[in-house]
Scaffold this active site. Sequence first.
Site, mmCIF file in Angstrom:
data_model
loop_
_atom_site.group_PDB
_atom_site.id
_atom_site.type_symbol
_atom_site.label_atom_id
_atom_site.label_comp_id
_atom_site.label_asym_id
_atom_site.label_seq_id
_atom_site.Cartn_x
_atom_site.Cartn_y
_atom_site.Cartn_z
ATOM 1 N N LYS A 225 27.392 -19.778 39.418
ATOM 2 C CA LYS A 225 27.841 -20.257 40.721
ATOM 3 C C LYS A 225 28.750 -19.251 41.413
ATOM 4 C CE LYS A 225 31.033 -23.497 38.457
ATOM 5 N NZ LYS A 225 31.531 -24.860 38.415
ATOM 6 N N LYS B 138 22.512 -15.135 33.206
ATOM 7 C CA LYS B 138 22.570 -16.562 33.537
ATOM 8 C C LYS B 138 22.742 -16.758 35.051
ATOM 9 C CE LYS B 138 25.549 -20.530 32.853
ATOM 10 N NZ LYS B 138 26.812 -21.059 32.393
ATOM 11 N N LYS C 136 37.158 -12.948 32.489
ATOM 12 C CA LYS C 136 37.842 -13.313 33.737
ATOM 13 C C LYS C 136 39.035 -12.404 34.007
ATOM 14 C CE LYS C 136 36.405 -18.093 34.339
ATOM 15 N NZ LYS C 136 36.836 -19.491 34.449
#
Length: 332
Positions: free
Chosen positions: A198, A195, A113
Amino acid sequence: MGKGTVYSAIQPSGNLTIGNYVGSIRNWLTMQAEYDCFFAMANMHAITVRQEPAELRRRTLELAALYIACGIDPEKCTLYVQSQVPQHAELAWVLNTVTYVGEMERMTQFKDKSQKHADNINMGLMDYPVLMAADILLYQAEFVPVGQDQTQHVEITRDIAVRFNNRFGETFTVPKALILKQGAKIASLQEPTKKMSKSDENPNASVYLTDDRETIMRKFKRAVTDSGNEIRFAPDEKPGVSNLLTIYASFTGKTAEEAEKEFAGKGYGEFKLAVGEAVADKLAPVQAEQARILRDKAYLGGVLASGAERAYKTARKTLSKVYRKIGFYQGE
Ligand code: TRP
């Protein structure tokens, strides 16, 4: 003997995908009968990256309504909004003092992140796992159902719990991660070795729980398949087709092997349509129910108020124990 305790949470940020649905929400359903379950909307975690305030508020309610629409029974488990229970922030502060900066810097998600949000590497982003430890430890949870990407955070929670217990005496239950098999494996429709996320930038990569039938069908039509024309479950060799088989199996209750048999000899086009239809058929009633609950503001508000109250009772007990152990004055 009471039932064992399960704790989990989802961030009300970004749109939930069918991976979240299969991976978390649906798995939680099976737990609510057997365990004392706490499920939270982790809005305090969400603000570690920038959020639009009105959207954060709206998504928090949408997520709660979705949980209920999917069959989470607010009578059976404690459904609440993290920021409504002040002990999360309070315990996180204490746990900060038994957590090392080096440990947090090594966290995979923090590193990812930090790269992704290089202009906003805030203290909260780094402290995220400590807040998550506080979530879990406040409720003395034994089991924490999470996706693969969160297992490192549960590991650090265990380390923190053990460290605290060693230093101050038995205080916390040391939790275990329950790794969710299926949902953890639903991959992007565009890059099936990744993966399904979202926060993917490619709108065709993820199927959102809010997508209507037309959108769902379009995304599956465009899903990446593999060379050759065989519909076979072979994740290494045929990641695209195998992912579609996994999705189909998850949404029909069949096994991947049964799905494979069903499509033997059929073409990719027909196969993709069938997967899309299975997903759309399953989501339609959930979406309708979610919309109905969202319109019933008094009901939803009541559920969240009583959830927060119930969570608060347990959280307050644990925090008071912690304060006693570490020598915080709590009045006479
Ligand atoms: N970090 C988790 C996620 O993004 C959400 C979360 C917050 C959580 N607190 C938690 C999960 C406690 C399990 C237990 O998926």
